[in-house]
Design an enzyme around this catalytic site. Structure first.
Site, mmCIF file in Angstrom:
data_model
loop_
_atom_site.group_PDB
_atom_site.id
_atom_site.type_symbol
_atom_site.label_atom_id
_atom_site.label_comp_id
_atom_site.label_asym_id
_atom_site.label_seq_id
_atom_site.Cartn_x
_atom_site.Cartn_y
_atom_site.Cartn_z
ATOM 1 N N SER A 54 0.829 -1.219 0.000
ATOM 2 C CA SER A 54 0.000 0.000 0.000
ATOM 3 C C SER A 54 0.855 1.257 0.000
ATOM 4 C CB SER A 54 -0.908 0.011 1.235
ATOM 5 O OG SER A 54 -1.652 -1.174 1.299
ATOM 6 N N GLY A 55 1.820 1.326 0.909
ATOM 7 C CA GLY A 55 2.643 2.532 1.029
ATOM 8 C C GLY A 55 3.608 2.686 -0.135
ATOM 9 N N CYS A 202 -3.834 -3.443 11.727
ATOM 10 C CA CYS A 202 -5.296 -3.408 11.910
ATOM 11 C C CYS A 202 -5.719 -4.118 13.190
ATOM 12 C CB CYS A 202 -6.032 -3.983 10.719
ATOM 13 S SG CYS A 202 -7.787 -3.533 10.815
ATOM 14 N N ASP A 337 3.410 0.255 7.968
ATOM 15 C CA ASP A 337 3.523 -0.711 9.066
ATOM 16 C C ASP A 337 4.951 -0.931 9.555
ATOM 17 O OD1 ASP A 337 0.842 -0.968 8.559
ATOM 18 O OD2 ASP A 337 0.921 -3.038 7.835
ATOM 19 N N LYS A 345 -1.487 0.660 12.981
ATOM 20 C CA LYS A 345 -0.970 0.361 11.637
ATOM 21 C C LYS A 345 -2.111 -0.040 10.702
ATOM 22 C CE LYS A 345 3.434 -1.315 13.587
ATOM 23 N NZ LYS A 345 4.269 -0.160 13.243
ATOM 24 N N ALA A 347 -4.078 0.777 6.492
ATOM 25 C CA ALA A 347 -3.971 1.383 5.164
ATOM 26 C C ALA A 347 -4.501 2.819 5.211
ATOM 27 C CB ALA A 347 -4.765 0.562 4.152
ATOM 28 N N CYS A 380 -10.185 2.486 11.630
ATOM 29 C CA CYS A 380 -10.460 1.056 11.680
ATOM 30 C C CYS A 380 -11.960 0.842 11.526
ATOM 31 C CB CYS A 380 -9.970 0.505 13.033
ATOM 32 S SG CYS A 380 -10.077 -1.268 13.116
#
Ligand code: FAD
Ligand code: UQ1
Length: 451
Positions: A54-55, A202, A337, A345, A347, A380
């Protein structure tokens, strides 16, 4: 899936262990240490991104706009890019596994170089990294986005225990569909959900699958036969008071048992038994028999970082919590993360961080001081059933930072649709293309004129 799992037991358990990790391992690989020369580097990029999750993809898209595609490269070994937030729904049978991934090639920004390899060493003193295929790559600016490592093998009996039925884990591509199988096969007894004694990604996901399982049992007439237990290493159900109170009500109303300070240390999958240690009384263990077990594995920084000069004492990339610039190496940056940013942590956090990091790097490139400050935003979506979500959003101070002008601690259908349908669309089409830096702007707009 099942055949793949059962095919790799016994002597092949170590291999399976490696396969189970989302992030590749550096077992047996040579690691570069401080002072090692990179003079023989064969390639050079102005911006080098480690990790194409993702990052990594998000930042590569942003850096392409800053310096041009030909000056950016991503080091990533995986052929597939996963949208992991969907795995909560895959494990509960509400989404197909196939909708959670796309070929990595399709998400690499066009013109950006994909170096299909694992990073096995970092040498920030020489501005270069080393890959498992023996290449050395040097850079002007480095962005580290290597994610978090799954350590299933730290639990005795795993990962080989996944070859048995009745056990699953939404955290790995190898085991998420086994959760759905265990749920469907459930007949009568304990359904146990675990939370490890380490940082996790998450932090809501270990309990989301519990609420979904409870809803599934109700839907299929099995609820009265299920004893639903959440054995968590933590001492609280959630870190933000507002959402913890809402979850506590649901727990009571749905008759769920929560045992705090219970850490899973062993799975005897052949006997359907799970062993937990009481963290308040080390050495004091309790054996639970299960009809279904959902494991959230211990996690840690990727091995390649643990021993590298960019890591803090715990192994996370040591960055400034406001600018995401490395504390010691000004041309090194971290996102997501793998960093020591003191927030949850997710997305969603990566999205917010990407906008800040983009600004930080653009100023560093102009020899200016980074100004834009990350507030720790994270989110979340707490899935509490097949059509309800409590949307937790908060900052470094664990204070709610809500986007919508209504009470987000209430279970809502609209927020389920946001999680299940709108977010994947936004992720693939905006975030990975570098056009989504979290909902701060939407929040300001929706809260106009309100306190
Ligand atoms: P990742 O996306 O994991 O990417 C890391 C990349 O690094 C991977 O592609 C990996 O292959 C690569 N890599 C690892 N080691 C190496 C190496 N040595 N060399 C080269 N490449 C390497 N977030 C939310 O916002 N909302 C949710 O609802 C949510 N639910 C979740 C549910 C589950 C079950 C899970 C597992 C995660 C969930 N998340 C959620 C968390 C979210 O997926 C992560 O926080 C996010 O993906 C982090 O991005 P990242 O870039 O830091 O790491
Ligand atoms: C978000 O920005 C994000 O990143 C793409 C997620 O990741 C999957 C999320 O789950 C959430 C909730 C957000 C926040 C977005 C809004 C519109 C509240």
């Amino acid at each position: 899936m099942t055949s793949l799992v059962s095919a790799v037991s016994g002597p092949h358990a170590r291999l399976f262990s490696c396969l189970l990790r989302l992030g590749p391992q550096q077992v047996g690989s040579r690691q570069l240490h401080k002072g090692t020369s990179c003079a023989a580097a064969k390639s050079y990029y102005e911006v080098l991104v480690l990790g194409g999750g993702s990052g990594g993809i998000t930042m590569a898209a942003r850096m392409k706009r800053r310096v041009g595609a030909e000056n950016v490269a991503i080091v990533e070994p995986s052929e597939r890019h996963f949208y992991q937030p969907l795995w909560t729904l895959v494990g509960a049978g509400a989404k197909q596994m196939s909708s959670s991934y796309r070929p990595t090639a399709s998400v690499i920004p066009s013109g950006v170089e994909w170096i299909k390899a694992k990073v096995v060493g970092l040498n920030p003193d020489k501005n270069c990294i080393q890959t498992d295929n023996g290449k050395e790559i040097s850079y002007k600016y480095l962005i580290i986005a290597l994610g978090i490592q799954l350590d299933y093998e730290k639990i005795k009996g795993l990962p080989e225990g996944f070859a048995h039925p009745k056990i699953g884990s939404n955290y790995s591509v190898m085991t998420v569909e086994k959760t759905w199988k265990a749920l469907q096969d459930f007949k009568e007894g304990n359904a146990i959900f675990t939370f490890p004694n380490t940082p996790v990604k998450c932090a809501g996901a270990p309990q989301k699958i519990m609420y979904l399982s409870e809803a599934y049992f109700r839907k299929t007439g099995k609820r009265s036969k299920a004893n639903i237990i959440f054995n968590t290493s933590l001492g609280a159900i959630f870190g933000v008071k507002k959402y913890a109170e809402a979850l506590q009500e649901i727990i009571e109303e749905r008759d769920l048992t929560i045992n705090y300070k219970q850490n899973l240390i062993e799975v005897r999958a052949d006997k359907q038994e799970a062993v937990f240690e009481n963290l308040d009384k080390p050495g004091d263990t309790q054996v639970f028999s299960y009809e279904m077990l959902h494991v959230t594995p211990p996690m840690s920084p990727p091995d390649v970082l643990k021993t590298s000069p960019v890591a803090d004492a715990a192994g996370w990339v040591d960055v400034d919590k406001e600018t995401l610039q490395h504390k010691k190496y000004p041309n090194v940056f971290g996102i997501g993360d793998c960093t020591n940013l003191p927030t949850s942590k997710t997305a969603a956090a990566v999205a917010a961080q990407s906008g800040i990091l983009d600004k930080t790097i653009s100023l560093v490139m102009k020899n200016q001081t980074p100004r834009k400050k990350y507030d720790g935003y994270t989110s979340c979506p707490l899935v509490t059933g097949y059509n309800t979500v409590i949307l937790a959003e908060f900052d470094y101070a664990a204070q709610p930072l809500e986007t919508f002008p209504f009470d987000q601690s209430k279970e809502r259908r609209s927020m389920y649709l946001m999680k299940a349908d709108m977010m994947p669309f936004l992720y693939w089409n905006l975030m990975l293309r570098g056009y989504w830096d979290g909902p701060a702007a939407v929040r300001k707009l929706l809260h106009l004129g309100m306190s």
